[in-house]
Scaffold this motif. Structure first.
Motif, PDB file in Angstrom:
ATOM      1  N   LEU A   1      -9.468  73.454 130.707  1.00 42.29           N
ATOM      2  CA  LEU A   1      -8.400  74.356 131.512  1.00 42.29           C
ATOM      3  C   LEU A   1      -6.788  73.944 131.356  1.00 42.29           C
ATOM      4  CD1 LEU A   1     -10.457  75.559 134.743  1.00 42.29           C
ATOM      5  CD2 LEU A   1     -10.035  76.858 132.660  1.00 42.29           C
ATOM      6  N   THR A   2      -6.792  72.418 131.061  1.00 42.17           N
ATOM      7  CA  THR A   2      -5.405  71.808 131.018  1.00 42.17           C
ATOM      8  C   THR A   2      -4.624  72.386 129.704  1.00 42.17           C
ATOM      9  OG1 THR A   2      -6.305  69.787 130.046  1.00 42.17           O
ATOM     10  CG2 THR A   2      -6.113  69.816 132.547  1.00 42.17           C
ATOM     11  N   ALA A   3      -5.617  72.713 128.857  1.00 39.85           N
ATOM     12  CA  ALA A   3      -5.252  73.125 127.599  1.00 39.85           C
ATOM     13  C   ALA A   3      -4.477  74.506 127.443  1.00 39.85           C
ATOM     14  CB  ALA A   3      -6.313  73.039 126.551  1.00 39.85           C
ATOM     15  N   ILE A   4      -4.460  75.305 128.785  1.00 37.79           N
ATOM     16  CA  ILE A   4      -3.960  76.638 128.622  1.00 37.79           C
ATOM     17  C   ILE A   4      -2.461  76.408 129.022  1.00 37.79           C
ATOM     18  CG2 ILE A   4      -3.663  78.921 129.981  1.00 37.79           C
ATOM     19  CD1 ILE A   4      -6.669  78.387 130.765  1.00 37.79           C
ATOM     20  N   ARG A   5      -1.667  76.904 128.173  1.00 38.47           N
ATOM     21  CA  ARG A   5      -0.147  76.589 128.384  1.00 38.47           C
ATOM     22  C   ARG A   5       0.564  77.853 128.902  1.00 38.47           C
ATOM     23  NH1 ARG A   5      -0.875  71.168 129.013  1.00 38.47           N
ATOM     24  NH2 ARG A   5      -1.872  70.606 126.879  1.00 38.47           N
ATOM     25  N   ASP A   6       0.256  79.081 128.542  1.00 41.03           N
ATOM     26  CA  ASP A   6       1.321  80.059 128.609  1.00 41.03           C
ATOM     27  C   ASP A   6       1.055  80.874 130.118  1.00 41.03           C
ATOM     28  OD1 ASP A   6      -0.929  82.233 126.776  1.00 41.03           O
ATOM     29  OD2 ASP A   6      -1.286  80.800 128.280  1.00 41.03           O
ATOM     30  N   TYR A   7       1.748  80.025 131.036  1.00 39.18           N
ATOM     31  CA  TYR A   7       1.903  80.398 132.315  1.00 39.18           C
ATOM     32  C   TYR A   7       3.277  80.724 132.405  1.00 39.18           C
ATOM     33  CZ  TYR A   7      -2.219  77.998 133.467  1.00 39.18           C
ATOM     34  OH  TYR A   7      -3.748  77.124 133.399  1.00 39.18           O
ATOM     35  N   ASP A   8       3.559  81.886 133.471  1.00 39.95           N
ATOM     36  CA  ASP A   8       4.845  82.175 133.827  1.00 39.95           C
ATOM     37  C   ASP A   8       5.935  81.010 134.247  1.00 39.95           C
ATOM     38  OD1 ASP A   8       4.405  85.292 135.070  1.00 39.95           O
ATOM     39  OD2 ASP A   8       4.748  84.872 133.034  1.00 39.95           O
ATOM     40  N   ASP A   9       5.156  80.053 135.018  1.00 41.08           N
ATOM     41  CA  ASP A   9       5.824  79.201 135.503  1.00 41.08           C
ATOM     42  C   ASP A   9       5.068  77.990 135.316  1.00 41.08           C
ATOM     43  OD1 ASP A   9       7.664  78.140 138.417  1.00 41.08           O
ATOM     44  OD2 ASP A   9       7.183  77.101 136.971  1.00 41.08           O
ATOM     45  N   TYR A  10       5.317  77.040 134.690  1.00 37.04           N
ATOM     46  CA  TYR A  10       4.223  76.063 134.273  1.00 37.04           C
ATOM     47  C   TYR A  10       4.264  75.010 135.114  1.00 37.04           C
ATOM     48  CZ  TYR A  10       1.649  72.934 131.120  1.00 37.04           C
ATOM     49  OH  TYR A  10       0.765  72.108 130.800  1.00 37.04           O
ATOM     50  N   THR A  11       5.176  74.857 136.097  1.00 38.66           N
ATOM     51  CA  THR A  11       5.318  73.845 137.144  1.00 38.66           C
ATOM     52  C   THR A  11       4.143  73.683 137.600  1.00 38.66           C
ATOM     53  OG1 THR A  11       7.724  74.825 137.499  1.00 38.66           O
ATOM     54  CG2 THR A  11       6.742  73.075 138.883  1.00 38.66           C
ATOM     55  N   TYR A  12       3.464  74.561 138.431  1.00 37.22           N
ATOM     56  CA  TYR A  12       2.269  74.597 138.982  1.00 37.22           C
ATOM     57  C   TYR A  12       1.028  74.083 138.231  1.00 37.22           C
ATOM     58  CZ  TYR A  12       5.213  77.669 141.836  1.00 37.22           C
ATOM     59  OH  TYR A  12       6.328  78.563 142.349  1.00 37.22           O
ATOM     60  N   ALA A  13       0.920  74.632 137.044  1.00 35.78           N
ATOM     61  CA  ALA A  13      -0.021  74.225 136.265  1.00 35.78           C
ATOM     62  C   ALA A  13      -0.056  72.855 135.925  1.00 35.78           C
ATOM     63  CB  ALA A  13      -0.134  75.196 134.969  1.00 35.78           C
ATOM     64  N   HIS A  14       1.308  72.362 135.766  1.00 38.25           N
ATOM     65  CA  HIS A  14       1.430  70.984 135.264  1.00 38.25           C
ATOM     66  C   HIS A  14       1.147  69.883 136.353  1.00 38.25           C
ATOM     67  CE1 HIS A  14       3.405  67.470 133.696  1.00 38.25           C
ATOM     68  NE2 HIS A  14       4.198  67.217 134.821  1.00 38.25           N
ATOM     69  N   SER A  15       1.446  70.367 137.671  1.00 39.24           N
ATOM     70  CA  SER A  15       0.931  69.571 138.710  1.00 39.24           C
ATOM     71  C   SER A  15      -0.651  69.340 138.666  1.00 39.24           C
ATOM     72  CB  SER A  15       1.302  69.984 140.002  1.00 39.24           C
ATOM     73  OG  SER A  15       2.830  69.754 140.042  1.00 39.24           O
ATOM     74  N   VAL A  16      -1.220  70.458 138.525  1.00 37.18           N
ATOM     75  CA  VAL A  16      -2.699  70.606 138.577  1.00 37.18           C
ATOM     76  C   VAL A  16      -3.254  69.652 137.373  1.00 37.18           C
ATOM     77  CG1 VAL A  16      -4.837  71.896 138.613  1.00 37.18           C
ATOM     78  CG2 VAL A  16      -2.666  72.612 139.856  1.00 37.18           C
ATOM     79  N   ASN A  17      -2.695  69.889 136.370  1.00 37.44           N
ATOM     80  CA  ASN A  17      -2.987  69.213 135.112  1.00 37.44           C
ATOM     81  C   ASN A  17      -3.150  67.636 135.263  1.00 37.44           C
ATOM     82  OD1 ASN A  17      -3.526  71.562 133.818  1.00 37.44           O
ATOM     83  ND2 ASN A  17      -1.759  71.414 132.406  1.00 37.44           N
ATOM     84  N   VAL A  18      -1.846  67.351 135.795  1.00 36.47           N
ATOM     85  CA  VAL A  18      -1.769  65.860 136.083  1.00 36.47           C
ATOM     86  C   VAL A  18      -2.717  65.376 137.099  1.00 36.47           C
ATOM     87  CG1 VAL A  18       0.041  64.227 137.071  1.00 36.47           C
ATOM     88  CG2 VAL A  18       0.805  65.959 135.365  1.00 36.47           C
ATOM     89  N   CYS A  19      -2.993  66.140 137.896  1.00 40.35           N
ATOM     90  CA  CYS A  19      -3.905  65.932 138.905  1.00 40.35           C
ATOM     91  C   CYS A  19      -5.387  65.704 138.325  1.00 40.35           C
ATOM     92  CB  CYS A  19      -3.823  67.065 140.118  1.00 40.35           C
ATOM     93  SG  CYS A  19      -5.121  66.571 141.410  1.00 40.35           S
ATOM     94  N   VAL A  20      -5.781  66.688 137.649  1.00 46.68           N
ATOM     95  CA  VAL A  20      -6.958  66.617 136.817  1.00 46.68           C
ATOM     96  C   VAL A  20      -7.128  65.553 135.866  1.00 46.68           C
ATOM     97  CG1 VAL A  20      -8.288  67.580 135.129  1.00 46.68           C
ATOM     98  CG2 VAL A  20      -7.441  69.052 136.953  1.00 46.68           C
ATOM     99  N   TYR A  21      -6.339  65.175 135.100  1.00 45.42           N
ATOM    100  CA  TYR A  21      -6.160  64.016 134.200  1.00 45.42           C
ATOM    101  C   TYR A  21      -6.343  62.754 135.153  1.00 45.42           C
ATOM    102  CZ  TYR A  21      -5.037  66.761 130.164  1.00 45.42           C
ATOM    103  OH  TYR A  21      -4.749  67.666 129.211  1.00 45.42           O
ATOM    104  N   ALA A  22      -5.474  62.820 136.256  1.00 44.35           N
ATOM    105  CA  ALA A  22      -5.340  61.524 136.959  1.00 44.35           C
ATOM    106  C   ALA A  22      -6.708  61.201 137.683  1.00 44.35           C
ATOM    107  CB  ALA A  22      -4.139  61.541 138.069  1.00 44.35           C
ATOM    108  N   LEU A  23      -7.231  62.005 137.987  1.00 45.43           N
ATOM    109  CA  LEU A  23      -8.453  62.007 138.793  1.00 45.43           C
ATOM    110  C   LEU A  23      -9.747  61.580 137.790  1.00 45.43           C
ATOM    111  CD1 LEU A  23      -8.320  64.963 141.278  1.00 45.43           C
ATOM    112  CD2 LEU A  23      -8.227  62.632 141.855  1.00 45.43           C
TER     113      LEU A  23
END
Lengths: 656, 481
Positions: B224-246
């Motif tokens: 799911l971190t590969a999905i990029r086309d969000y209106d506001d990527y800020t939130y997705a970026h935080s979650v992506n970083v969280c997923v990768y970090a974990l």
């Protein structure tokens, strides 16, 4: 449905016991055998229930716990509210399962205990349970319930861009048309991102500091320079260069945006120079090239071990200093100082006085450095120091010390040393709030030391309407004990509250100054017997001419008669001991006075005088006693012989 | 290779009875190693196991307990078995894998005593030296007639049909967890920017859910971190970083409390951006010098925001440090600039630095306007930007995401286009894929293929495909089953 009645009963008992065990364990020290055995007994019982009956699931409602639709536990009171405890944290169900062991039950008890004992219950019970990793115990929460209703259409579209960024619609899977696929195969490897690319950029040099960064005032907190040198030039350090790895193939350069974002390029924003080499084509080698060797895995394990030492308070302290250093302007600095005030308060609340003191000391040092060049910043820092010593913050200190009896006296003193004179009044007022004796002693020591130079502030308390506050001031003033302090203490020698006067006499007892004797003399005439007794004790324990004089005055006073026999004897003994030859005259008067009518009091005084003489080392007393052994009055003769014997024993020891 | 239409029978999920059976199975398995078979506890546990066994075998005759790719099956039913509540279960699975054991079949009529003997037999398995053939021979010699051992090979082959269903379950759960996390991040960001109270417990719980999911199936979240086309990527970026970090944290072996702290810190790593002008964050054009100088303040602002808004505890202390340090390199270059800084960059900050950079560069939504494919990013990070990152962690991260991260589009040697779903544990070059098209165009229905299986040896990944280049919408590919 068949209801397992025995199990239902067992469940009811075990749930009732759960909170009880948690509370008992909280009340006693960890090594006390009572809570230890209670804990073990509860855990074993719960484990055996699960072993015997298998898994059982409990449903949580507001005041009730249910098993298979039937109530097995009900909250009876605020103290017995297990259902509410789970309910308020969003737990909807919990289950005990086979695999539950005694240690797991301990973990559950610890999680509940931590939750209940955290002030304001600010911890999250669900989080505590999760972190404990309890085998054989699972919970379901409101979030889980919400998630179980998820279907793939929900929420996603709220976030996604409406209208494709890339495509133009059509196709069962959103693909646009077949041509795009054809293009993939037509392109071959050219223009793909994996294989051959151009290369690496050159480095940039940093020519100036970032805007707003005033290096002339402050050096880095851990620069080793000892602080904030005013006017020192900051080291003009360049950003790291971006280098080609040796032996690499051509690879793409790094876009300037990437380099800036990742902190790799100069602030001038110049584009990197044309690529000179490429990235290696490692697509198919990645597995081998980037797999961890055993040695590397060991290094990573060491990182974990080092990280285990992470101290949140220490980390936050250092971070606060770094953030302070980086502030370029007053508004930002002001905000950061406010944050530091908050952090100090949190350190204090957590009992971390060393960290709190360290940050306060840092602010003080910074204030001194900035005083000349940035007075407005300096004033802000002074305010922070005053805030730390405010009554509100001192109340937090008191509450925290009561919750952390393990905090040592030296930690408290070191912290208090960072507070200004403005806090003295507040500390004096709050002294009684500190429950632990050692903590109170630390405060007294501190106030005594600081109070010497600020006696008017410490003494304010004697004018307070609250007798507790008056009492606190009395303690400190008595310890200071100089003439100024005693002048204030005179105001309370006849205070209406006996506890104040008691505190006065107790404190004066340990006060070595001769000036305090006058107050003690007054207290001998106190209406409270216990206070009188202590005053007498205090006086008779003193030495020297002054003490002798005061004792004489006390004996001479009308109030002497109202003292009880023991106190009178003590005074006479002390009078005799201290007075030496001077005392003999008065004592002989007491002895030789005619008692024609057999007045009991006079007899008692005579006996007391003889007793006192036995402590008198002077020649005159010896001569008197020898003379009295030949008195024509038999009682005197007898007592004189006895007293002479006693005197010799007191002076020379019992062998004589 | 199978398609949905090739399913021979509808697969169903095991219910509570199967869960109880599995629990009892793993409990006795563990106990058998520690205590004697005459011990009362052991006997009682065997009885419990036998009781469930009898109930299931009433309908089905024999009962097979199997594990496939970390999932559990009782007969043909996948059991949604929460083995995080049972520490021994994963150890058993690893042991079985090591000897090539895929499962065990217990025939109808097996007695309680035989069940006990079976557990004792299994307690003597030696992963270093035994293999399935030797075990089968020993079983025969032990005369446990009602028991049969299944090899991993035959179990995997038998259940290849259900693999996609199993994965679908995980993907469905991943989406729920991922988008809920985005919801919570949005609430948190709004709360911070408006100086409102932030629900820290909620954030922590969301992190716990992500951790639980990653422990069981990381790839469905990474996808799911590969999905990029969000209106506001800020939130997705935080979650992506969280997923990768974990994911990296799990691989590092961090314990639960520290994983929770890491996830929390990752969520808050860009908290400082709430203090920057929205116009700047969403600026479509390139940044000028002033823009960069403002942007480079976000670590400082982040640390301040966290320290000001949240109560101090170990989570917020980690988060503040992560926000402050995630652009500081191990050699203390980067920003914020602190000359002569002696303090080493915290482990969590180094993790966040790597995953933040990775997501920023692969998304084309943070600092750059065009995404860079994952493999190129990883190579740049290794060869061109190595000074910025902790070398060991970077290596581990590369190992974790693989050269073909889940959600990537690839070209196969059979002239097919496929979406990477899961990386194989044994060979990163041979992932589990969803084939979506070929030279003629998109397939009417996707096909699933596990390239690590022998029968898929002809299919090899040739290269990654940049979906943007060809106007392909990975969002739909990822979200639709």
């Amino acid at each position: 449905m068949y209801m397992n009645e025995p199990l239902k009963k067992e469940i009811g008992f075990i749930l009732k016991d759960l909170l009880k065990v948690v509370k008992v364990v909280s009340m006693y020290p960890a090594d006390n055998p009572l809570p230890q055995s209670m804990r073990l007994s509860f855990a074993e019982k719960l484990v055996s229930i699960v072993e015997e009956y298998g898994a059982f699931r409990i449903r949580v409602t507001k005041g009730v716990l249910e098993y298979e639709g039937e109530e097995v536990y009900e909250d009876k009171s605020k103290e017995e509210s297990l259902a509410a405890l789970f309910f308020e944290t969003g737990i909807t169900e919990f289950e005990f399962r086979p695999g539950l062991e005694v240690d797991d039950v301990y973990k559950l008890l610890d999680a509940v205990r931590t939750y209940l004992n955290t002030p304001g219950r600010t911890e999250d019970l669900v989080g505590l349970i999760w972190e404990a990793g309890i085998s054989g115990f699972v919970i379901e929460t409101l979030e889980d319930v919400a998630l179980s209703d998820y279907d793939s259409g929900f929420d996603v579209n709220e976030y996604l861009e409406q209208g494709d960024r890339q495509s133009t619609g059509g196709g069962q899977f959103g693909f646009e048309d077949n041509e795009k696929y054809t293009q993939i195969f037509a392109q071959s490897d050219a223009g793909t991102t994996s294989i051959e690319q151009a290369s690496l950029g050159d480095s940039g040099e940093l020519s100036e500091l970032p805007v707003g960064h005033d290096a002339s005032i402050m050096a880095a907190p851990d620069s080793g320079a000892g602080g904030y040198p005013v006017g020192a030039d900051e080291d003009q350090t360049s950003f790291d260069a971006v280098e080609a790895a040796p032996g690499t193939d051509d690879g793409a350069g790094i876009p300037i945006e990437v380099a800036r974002a990742l902190g790799l390029s100069a602030p001038s924003g110049d584009a990197p120079s044309p690529p000179t080499s490429t990235l290696p084509n490692t697509t198919l080698q990645m597995n081998d090239r980037f797999s961890m060797s055993e040695e590397e895995a060991g290094i990573v394990q060491e990182m974990l071990i080092d990280d285990a030492d992470f101290d949140p308070h220490e980390s936050t302290l250092e971070l606060a200093k770094e953030v302070l250093f980086l502030e370029p302007d007053l508004p930002g600095f002001d905000e950061t100082v406010t944050i530091c005030e908050k952090i100090i308060n949190e350190f204090v609340a957590a009992g971390k006085l060393i960290n709190a003191g360290s940050l306060l000391a840092h602010l003080k040092t910074l204030e001194e450095k900035l005083r000349q060049k940035k007075p407005a910043w300096s004033v802000r820092l002074i305010e922070a120091g005053v805030t730390a010593g405010s009554r509100e913050r001192l109340a937090v200190l008191a509450e925290s010390m009561n919750a952390h009896p393990e905090v040592g006296v030296s930690e408290i003193k070191k912290y208090l040393d960072n507070l200004g004179w403005e806090s003295l009044s507040g500390i004096t007022d709050l002294m009684g709030e500190f429950e632990h004796h050692l903590h109170r002693e630390a405060l007294k020591d501190y106030l005594t030391a600081r109070g010497q130079d600020n006696i008017d502030i410490v003494a304010k308390g004697v004018f307070d309407k609250r007798w507790q506050v008056v009492r606190n001031s009395v303690t400190i003033l008595a310890r200071i004990g100089d003439a100024r302090a005693l002048r204030y203490l005179e105001r309370v020698v006849e205070h209406e509250e006996p506890q104040v006067r008691m505190e006065l006499v107790t404190a004066l007892k340990s006060s070595p100054t001769s000036e305090s004797l006058g107050l003690l003399k007054t207290l001998v005439a106190d209406s409270d017997r216990a206070i009188r007794g202590l005053a007498v004790e205090a006086i008779v324990a003193r030495r020297g001419e002054d003490a002798f004089g005061v004792i004489g005055e006390v004996i001479d006073d009308n109030s002497f008669a109202s003292l009880d026999g023991t106190e009178q004897q003590s005074l006479l003994n002390a009078y005799s001991r201290l007075g030496g030859e001077q005392a003999v005259g008065y004592l002989s008067q007491l002895i030789l006075r005619f008692n024609l009518f057999g007045d009991t009091r006079q007899s008692l005084f005579r006996t007391a005088a003889f007793e006192a003489l036995s402590y008198n080392h002077s020649e005159r007393s010896e001569r008197l006693l020898v003379k009295l052994t030949s008195s024509w009055r038999p009682s005197i003769r007898k007592q004189a012989v006895y007293t002479l014997q006693r005197r010799r024993e007191n002076i020379y020891g019992e062998d004589q | 290779m199978t398609t949905l239409t090739d399913q021979q029978q509808a697969r169903t999920l095991g219910g509570q009875l199967e869960q109880h059976l599995l629990t009892a199975f793993f409990v006795v398995y563990k106990t058998a190693r520690i205590i004697d078979e005459n011990n009362r506890t052991f006997i009682r546990q065997c009885q419990a196991f036998h009781k469930y066994l009898k109930q299931i075998s009433k309908d089905s005759g024999s009962v097979a307990i199997k594990t496939v790719s970390g999932r559990y099956f009782v007969n043909e039913r996948m059991v949604r078995f929460d083995d995080t509540g049972l520490s021994g279960a994963m150890a058993v699975v690893r042991e079985w894998k090591a000897v090539g054991l895929g499962g065990v079949v217990l025939a109808d009529g097996i007695e309680e005593g035989d069940a006990g003997r079976l557990f004792k037999f299994m307690s003597e398995i030696k992963p270093g030296s035994d293999n399935i053939d030797e075990l089968s021979a020993r079983l025969k010699a032990a005369q446990l007639a009602h028991v049969k051992l299944l090899s991993a090979k035959e179990v995997n082959a038998e259940h290849s049909n259900t693999t996609e269903e199993v994965r679908r379950e995980f993907r469905s759960a991943a989406r729920a967890n991922f988008f809920r996390a985005m919801n919570v991040v949005e609430e948190t960001v709004v709360g911070l920017s408006e100086h409102k109270e932030v629900n820290v417990s909620k954030t922590k719980r969301v992190v716990h859910t992500l951790i639980d999911h990653i422990v069981r199936d990381e790839s469905s979240l990474i996808e799911l971190t590969a999905i990029r086309d969000y209106d506001d990527y800020t939130y997705a970026h935080s979650v992506n970083v969280c997923v990768y970090a974990l994911t990296l944290g799990v691989r590092l072996g961090l314990d639960r409390p520290r994983l929770a702290q890491l996830g929390f810190a990752a969520i808050f790593h860009d908290a400082g951006k709430v203090k920057l002008p929205t116009d700047l964050i969403r600026k479509p054009d390139k940044f000028d010098e002033d823009d960069w100088l403002q942007m480079q303040r976000h670590p400082l602002l982040g640390a301040k925001t966290i320290m000001r808004s949240l109560k101090l505890d170990v989570h917020t202390a980690r988060a503040a440090r992560g926000a402050f340090e995630h652009h500081i390199s191990p050699d203390n270059s980067g920003y914020p600039r602190l000359p002569d800084r002696k303090r080493p960059v915290n482990l969590f900050s180094r993790i966040i630095s790597i995953v933040d950079s990775f997501d920023a560069l692969t998304s084309g939504r943070i600092y750059i306007k065009k995404a860079i494919p994952a493999d190129e990013v990883l190579r740049k990070m290794h060869f061109q930007m190595h000074a910025k990152f902790d070398a060991f962690l970077l290596k581990l991260f590369t190992d974790v995401v693989g050269i073909y991260p889940a959600g990537s589009l690839v070209l196969l040697s059979t002239d097919e286009v496929a979406l990477i779903l899961t990386n194989s544990e044994t060979d990163r070059n041979r992932p589990y894929v969803k084939i979506i098209g070929n030279q003629q165009g998109p397939l009417s229905e996707p096909e699933w293929a596990d390239l690590s299986l022998p029968e898929e040896s002809a299919r090899v990944v040739v290269r990654l495909i940049d979906p943007e280049r060809y106007g392909l919408n990975t969002r739909d590919l990822i979200l639709r089953d």
